[in-house]
Write a protein that holds these residues in place. Structure first.
Motif, PDB file in Angstrom:
ATOM      1  N   THR A   1      32.772  94.433 136.030  1.00 25.61           N
ATOM      2  CA  THR A   1      34.124  93.320 135.699  1.00 25.61           C
ATOM      3  C   THR A   1      34.251  92.331 136.726  1.00 25.61           C
ATOM      4  OG1 THR A   1      35.435  95.149 137.146  1.00 25.61           O
ATOM      5  CG2 THR A   1      35.682  95.625 134.625  1.00 25.61           C
TER       6      THR A   1
ATOM      7  N   TYR B   1      37.229  92.241 129.369  1.00 24.37           N
ATOM      8  CA  TYR B   1      37.382  93.739 129.011  1.00 24.37           C
ATOM      9  C   TYR B   1      38.534  94.182 128.511  1.00 24.37           C
ATOM     10  CZ  TYR B   1      36.973  98.530 129.844  1.00 24.37           C
ATOM     11  OH  TYR B   1      37.177 100.034 129.927  1.00 24.37           O
TER      12      TYR B   1
ATOM     13  N   ASN C   1      39.237 101.784 139.051  1.00 25.76           N
ATOM     14  CA  ASN C   1      40.066 102.569 137.985  1.00 25.76           C
ATOM     15  C   ASN C   1      41.428 102.724 138.972  1.00 25.76           C
ATOM     16  OD1 ASN C   1      37.359 102.946 137.060  1.00 25.76           O
ATOM     17  ND2 ASN C   1      38.396 104.315 135.686  1.00 25.76           N
TER      18      ASN C   1
ATOM     19  N   TYR D   1      34.606  98.953 136.055  1.00 26.53           N
ATOM     20  CA  TYR D   1      35.668 100.013 135.437  1.00 26.53           C
ATOM     21  C   TYR D   1      34.621 101.101 134.976  1.00 26.53           C
ATOM     22  CZ  TYR D   1      39.623 101.930 132.997  1.00 26.53           C
ATOM     23  OH  TYR D   1      40.432 103.017 132.613  1.00 26.53           O
TER      24      TYR D   1
ATOM     25  N   GLU E   1      34.327 104.448 132.689  1.00 21.07           N
ATOM     26  CA  GLU E   1      35.052 105.046 131.562  1.00 21.07           C
ATOM     27  C   GLU E   1      34.345 106.369 131.649  1.00 21.07           C
ATOM     28  OE1 GLU E   1      34.866 101.351 128.434  1.00 21.07           O
ATOM     29  OE2 GLU E   1      33.106 102.398 128.285  1.00 21.07           O
ATOM     30  N   GLU E   2      35.335 107.212 132.060  1.00 22.92           N
ATOM     31  CA  GLU E   2      35.256 108.598 132.244  1.00 22.92           C
ATOM     32  C   GLU E   2      34.452 109.585 130.931  1.00 22.92           C
ATOM     33  OE1 GLU E   2      35.370 110.128 135.255  1.00 22.92           O
ATOM     34  OE2 GLU E   2      36.658 108.879 136.352  1.00 22.92           O
ATOM     35  N   ASP E   3      35.129 109.208 129.868  1.00 21.60           N
ATOM     36  CA  ASP E   3      34.693 110.049 128.715  1.00 21.60           C
ATOM     37  C   ASP E   3      33.281 109.893 128.458  1.00 21.60           C
ATOM     38  OD1 ASP E   3      37.367 110.461 128.613  1.00 21.60           O
ATOM     39  OD2 ASP E   3      38.048 109.215 127.118  1.00 21.60           O
ATOM     40  N   ASN E   4      32.514 108.663 128.500  1.00 18.72           N
ATOM     41  CA  ASN E   4      31.338 108.658 128.301  1.00 18.72           C
ATOM     42  C   ASN E   4      30.289 108.264 129.377  1.00 18.72           C
ATOM     43  OD1 ASN E   4      32.382 106.087 128.299  1.00 18.72           O
ATOM     44  ND2 ASN E   4      31.563 105.211 126.300  1.00 18.72           N
ATOM     45  N   GLN E   5      30.763 108.480 130.476  1.00 22.57           N
ATOM     46  CA  GLN E   5      30.151 108.410 131.865  1.00 22.57           C
ATOM     47  C   GLN E   5      29.573 106.822 131.683  1.00 22.57           C
ATOM     48  OE1 GLN E   5      27.453 111.437 132.958  1.00 22.57           O
ATOM     49  NE2 GLN E   5      29.361 112.603 133.456  1.00 22.57           N
ATOM     50  N   ASN E   6      30.331 106.235 131.333  1.00 23.47           N
ATOM     51  CA  ASN E   6      30.058 104.486 131.260  1.00 23.47           C
ATOM     52  C   ASN E   6      30.385 103.753 132.520  1.00 23.47           C
ATOM     53  OD1 ASN E   6      28.527 102.302 130.171  1.00 23.47           O
ATOM     54  ND2 ASN E   6      30.168 101.803 128.914  1.00 23.47           N
TER      55      ASN E   6
ATOM     56  N   LYS F   1      40.671  95.463 124.820  1.00 27.40           N
ATOM     57  CA  LYS F   1      41.362  96.698 124.470  1.00 27.40           C
ATOM     58  C   LYS F   1      42.741  96.488 123.769  1.00 27.40           C
ATOM     59  CE  LYS F   1      39.150  99.599 127.242  1.00 27.40           C
ATOM     60  NZ  LYS F   1      38.286 100.690 126.860  1.00 27.40           N
TER      61      LYS F   1
ATOM     62  N   VAL G   1      31.536  99.933 133.626  1.00 20.57           N
ATOM     63  CA  VAL G   1      31.533  98.563 133.187  1.00 20.57           C
ATOM     64  C   VAL G   1      31.891  97.420 134.286  1.00 20.57           C
ATOM     65  CG1 VAL G   1      32.741  97.082 131.481  1.00 20.57           C
ATOM     66  CG2 VAL G   1      32.814  99.259 130.887  1.00 20.57           C
TER      67      VAL G   1
END
Ligand code: NI
Ligand code: MN
Length: 227
Positions: free
Chosen positions: A123, A77, A51, A112, A114-119, A81, A121
């Motif tokens: 890369t 990825y 990030n 990477y 994804e803070e919102d859903n603690q995921n 987007k 990914v």
């Protein structure tokens, strides 16, 4: 060619009327002098998916309709987007209308968050970037630990300007970066990836003082070098 530094690992290259941004981590980077809502970019080059390197890529690329060049998995990825991407991988080079990009290896991770859903990914593999245009070569090492093939990179390339991480903890520290600078034989070496977070606090003056006279150069955010 004009090459400027903008804190952490953010580098801007202006060549042939194009603006190329490398690892545009602007929001959340207190050492960055750029504004993600205003910066111009025709091209974004990414070393890896962390990030603090992908940063504001999505918003900048969408606003500028910029081409994003990245290691394959990261490019895929980002294409999901909605970005215009060109996937590459380690050892591969490609000549674009703005210059030639070659991905080198880097010993690090690449994912990477994804803070919102603690995921998290995956890369792909992280890389470094050799960029050539106007007969000049710029090497952005990305995030990496020391590896002996840096000697090979130095043997095969006549590097005018290199950006090497010195922050330690996640990447090479200053001691290893001194060796790296020796091995890549770049004419100028600029320390990056330090003092952004407490855990990567370093003294760039001390690093530069250990390099061959005239090689090390500290760039403050906004400083530029003409090649
Ligand atoms: Ni990283
Ligand atoms: Mn990093």
């Amino acid at each position: 060619m004009k090459v400027s530094f903008h804190g952490h690992s953010v580098v801007k290259i202006e060549t042939g009327g194009k603006v190329i941004l490398i690892d545009p981590f602007i929001n959340g980077n207190e050492n960055c002098d750029l504004n993600a809502n205003e910066v111009r970019a025709d091209v974004i080059l990414l070393t890896h998916g962390h990030n603090d390197h992908v940063g504001d890529t999505v918003s900048i690329a969408k606003r500028n309709d910029a081409l994003v060049v990245a290691p394959n998995e990261l490019a895929v990825y980002l294409s999901f987007k909605g970005l215009n991407t060109h996937p590459m991988h380690i050892g591969g080079s490609h000549t674009f209308d703005f210059g030639t990009v070659k991905f080198t290896q880097a010993f690090h991770g690449s994912s990477y968050v994804e803070e919102d859903n603690q995921n998290i990914v995956y890369t792909g593999m992280p890389g470094g970037i050799l960029f050539k245009a106007e007969g000049k070569t710029v090497y952005h090492a990305g995030d990496t630990g020391l590896f002996s093939d840096l000697k090979l990179i130095g043997q095969l390339n006549d590097i005018d300007l290199a950006f090497l991480p010195i922050g330690d903890n996640f990447t090479m520290g200053p001691e290893d970066a001194v060796l790296a600078a020796e091995w890549i034989q770049a004419k100028q070496v600029v320390p990056i990836h330090y003092n952004t977070f407490p855990v990567i606090e370093q003294d760039p003056e001390s690093f530069v003082s250990q390099l061959k006279p005239g090689v090390g150069k500290i760039m403050n955010p906004g400083d530029a070098i003409e090649l």
